[in-house]
Design an enzyme around this catalytic site. Structure first.
Site, short mmCIF file in Angstrom:
data_model
loop_
_atom_site.label_atom_id
_atom_site.label_comp_id
_atom_site.label_asym_id
_atom_site.label_seq_id
_atom_site.Cartn_x
_atom_site.Cartn_y
_atom_site.Cartn_z
CG HIS A 56 63.64 59.14 40.19
ND1 HIS A 56 62.88 59.92 39.36
CD2 HIS A 56 62.81 58.72 41.17
CE1 HIS A 56 61.65 59.97 39.83
NE2 HIS A 56 61.59 59.25 40.92
CB CYS A 111 80.41 49.10 30.25
SG CYS A 111 80.25 50.40 29.02
NE ARG A 113 78.55 57.31 30.09
CZ ARG A 113 77.46 56.56 29.92
NH1 ARG A 113 77.49 55.53 29.10
NH2 ARG A 113 76.37 56.82 30.59
NE ARG A 118 74.85 53.95 32.52
CZ ARG A 118 74.78 52.62 32.71
NH1 ARG A 118 74.97 52.11 33.90
NH2 ARG A 118 74.52 51.83 31.68
NE ARG A 145 69.23 52.46 26.71
CZ ARG A 145 70.42 52.85 27.15
NH1 ARG A 145 71.37 53.21 26.30
NH2 ARG A 145 70.70 52.88 28.43
CD GLU A 179 77.45 54.91 23.88
OE1 GLU A 179 76.65 54.27 24.57
OE2 GLU A 179 77.95 55.99 24.24
CG ASN A 213 72.87 49.03 27.81
OD1 ASN A 213 72.94 47.81 27.73
ND2 ASN A 213 73.11 49.69 28.92
CG ASP A 214 73.02 54.00 23.71
OD1 ASP A 214 71.80 54.16 23.55
OD2 ASP A 214 73.67 54.60 24.59
C1 PEP Z 1 75.45 51.45 26.78
O1 PEP Z 1 74.92 52.15 25.92
O2 PEP Z 1 75.59 50.20 26.66
C2 PEP Z 1 75.92 52.04 28.04
C3 PEP Z 1 76.59 51.33 28.92
O3 PEP Z 1 75.62 53.33 28.27
P1 PEP Z 1 74.19 53.84 28.81
O4 PEP Z 1 73.39 52.63 29.20
O5 PEP Z 1 74.50 54.75 29.94
O6 PEP Z 1 73.64 54.55 27.61
MG MG Z 2 75.08 54.30 26.04
#
Ligand code: PEP
Ligand code: MG
Length: 582
Positions: free
Chosen positions: A191, A504, A334, A298, A467, A433, A456-457
């Site tokens: 947070h 994204c 999402r 999100r 990550r 992802e 990111n994933d």
């Molecule tokens: C991602 O995985 O790139 C993504 C945008 O989702 P989050 O970061 O919320 O897992």
């Molecule tokens: Mg993700």
């Protein structure tokens, strides 16, 4: 001078005197009472409990005004902890049966709960433990007649040095007196990270023993981009950072010129730069930076930060307001991505040894269709005559897409039967992802209207690198050719299937990647709101023709180092010098 390295989670440079808050442990010695004191102790306990709840309700109301209802819901979790019947009953039983003072009885009950959470050896459980520690401190302070620590009780222009901040406290920083933060606890997805980014407050986390290293009054530099904290800098270093801060501010002011411009290349190829949104309150920032809509909302904070499931009407209202604010641009919602690092007690998400490979996101939604349908119904209702799209996260096979779409259709049928107005047609997309979704993207494309690549994933799953694990952070390679090949394959599969493809993940906001992604054919970037003008500006400085050549060459390399070296060289060649300062 001392240089400390941590995790930079909210960019920018802050230079100011430190204000350290060290919260002395409130130690409670076991204390027995006489039988005639029992009723009085129970009364004292109830009074302190009520007072603590009233305080939190006031904080919550203040936050709702500034940060929106969803941020205020974060505090709801602490209020609910205070209302936990077993805590209340066990404390009263301790007073009655064991003849303990109110302080001792409460302390025993809460310590047991805190110990259980802490021993789970899980980052999210540790966050919960901190909420409970905060609750313990607040009630005990009230019981013992001590004022609960007021975070804002400081002179203007200070850097907050603290071990941990509870959500209620973090929210108090909004429009507050602090200009930066350095903390021991918290992760990049916690947070504190989320809220400080919204507030554009430079923040560094993960500094062990931060309150031992820094004293109130020390001059501190927080570099929230590099994750560096410098204590009592030499004159030369101070000047260097002051200059860097000025340059960053000037640079930001320069970049803002692109905010309302079209994201179009020099040879007329049009793209879109949307923003990522976590809290509804951030929508103002999305508008301020000229985003072409929201490419990723999100929604999990609606679930993880509240103690009850968000209802259909409540969600409908949130989605409608967001869509109206960014009209005529679109809002991509999402569905909840709970699980992984985003724990939601509310759904009874169990503790799992491998949460990132476990019961997460669409997997939860498909096995708890009622919960997912509540969200789908809310989205469909809000999408009536509004520009809203829907996106499913963590898709790992084609069946999941078909099942999610079937639930969406069921939800629409239900609404229509009930005579409730809803969108007849809504664009549906998936997050790509998980490597299997990328590899199967040709087969999945015919089922949907768009893809959004979640790097990111995708990076963590392709490379098998957590990550959030700092120890192996060098293995988390955004530019590993394996990742880039999957990105390119997915974009091509989308176009082969006649649909558009966005990205994204954090890579979308990395200026080193922009030309390559344009060249790979990406249609939409979705980035953190303050990064929108920069990405638009870079797009406007490059031709699609050059970008294609860059993408082709990039895909020939076999290591990340080669890729980065090449992309940096190309940026130096092609971009105006202002973009190279970033
Ligand atoms: C991602 O995985 O790139 C993504 C945008 O989702 P989050 O970061 O919320 O897992
Ligand atoms: Mg993700």
């Amino acid at each position: 001078m001392e240089i400390i390295e941590g995790i930079g989670v909210s960019p920018g440079i802050a230079i100011a005197p430190a204000h350290k808050i060290e919260r002395g442990e409130i130690t409670i010695e076991p204390e027995n009472i006489a039988s005639e004191e029992v009723q009085e102790e129970i009364r004292r306990f109830r009074e302190a409990l009520q007072k603590s709840k009233d305080q939190l309700v006031r904080v919550q109301a203040a936050i709702a005004k500034t940060m929106g209802d969803e941020s205020a819901a974060i505090i709801e979790a602490q209020i609910m902890l205070m209302s936990d019947v077993s805590v209340v009953d066990e404390t009263i039983a301790g007073i009655k049966n064991k003849r303990l003072s109110a302080e001792s009885a409460l302390d025993i009950v809460l310590r047991k709960a805190i110990d259980a959470l802490e021993s789970a050896d899980d980052a999210t459980m540790a966050e919960r433990a901190h909420d409970l520690i905060d609750v313990r401190r607040r009630i005990l302070s009230n019981l013992m007649g001590m004022a609960h620590h007021v975070i804002q009780d400081v002179p203007e222009n200070r850097i907050l040095i603290i071990q941990h901040l509870a959500p209620s406290e973090t929210a108090q920083l909004f429009h507050g007196k602090y200009v930066g933060l350095a903390l021991e606890m918290g992760g990049a997805t916690g947070h504190v990270a989320i809220m400080t980014r919204t507030m554009e407050l430079p923040c560094v986390l993960g500094i062990s023993n931060v309150t031992g290293l820094i004293e109130s009054g020390d001059t501190v530099i927080v570099d929230g981009h590099d994750g560096t904290v410098i204590v009592n800098p030499t004159k030369t270093v101070l000047k260097k950072y002051k200059d860097r801060k000025k340059a960053q501010e000037k640079h930001k002011a320069w970049l803002i010129r692109f905010k309302d411009k079209l994201a179009v290349t020099t040879d007329g190829h049009k793209l879109s730069v949307g923003a990522n949104l976590e809290l509804p309150g951030e929508i103002e920032t999305v508008v301020k930076y000229g985003s072409d809509g929201v490419g990723l909302f999100r929604t999990e904070l609606l679930y993880t930060r509240s103690t009850k499931l968000p209802g259909e009407d409540e969600q409908t209202a949130v989605y409608k307001e967001l869509a109206d604010t960014i009209h005529p641009n679109s809002l991509v919602i999402r569905t909840f991505d709970i699980g992984g690092d985003k724990f939601a007690e509310i759904l009874g998400t169990p503790f799992e040894p491998n949460p990132f490979l476990g019961w997460r996101a669409i997997r939860i939604g498909l096995s708890r269709p009622r919960v997912l349908k509540t969200q789908l119904r809310a989205i469909l209702r809000a999408a009536y005559k509004r520009n809203i799209k829907i996106m499913f996260p963590m898709i790992s096979n084609r069946d999941e897409v078909a099942q999610a779409i079937a639930l969406l259709e069921e939800s629409r049928d239900e609404l229509e039967k009930e005579g409730i107005r809803c969108a007849k047609k809504i664009d549906v997309g998936i997050m790509v992802e998980v490597p299997s979704a990328a590899i199967l993207s040709r087969e999945i494309a015919p089922l949907v209207d768009f893809f959004s690549i979640g790097t990111n994933d995708l990076i963590q799953y392709t490379l098998a690198v957590d990550r959030g694990n700092q120890r192996i952070k060098d293995l988390y390679q955004s530019y590993n050719p394996a990742v880039l090949k999957l990105v390119k394959y997915t974009i091509d599969a989308a176009h082969f299937g006649g649909i558009w493809c966005g990205l994204c993940g954090e890579m979308a906001a990395d200026p080193r990647a922009t030309a390559m992604l344009i060249g790979m054919g990406l249609d939409e970037f979705s980035v953190n709101p303050p990064a929108v003008p920069m990405i638009k500006g870079i797009i406007r400085s490059i031709s699609a023709k050059d970008a294609r050549r860059i993408a082709e060459e990039t895909l020939r390399f076999s290591t990340q180092d080669e890729v980065i070296e090449f992309l940096e060289e190309k940026n130096r060649e092609l971009l105006p010098p202002e973009f190279l300062e970033i």
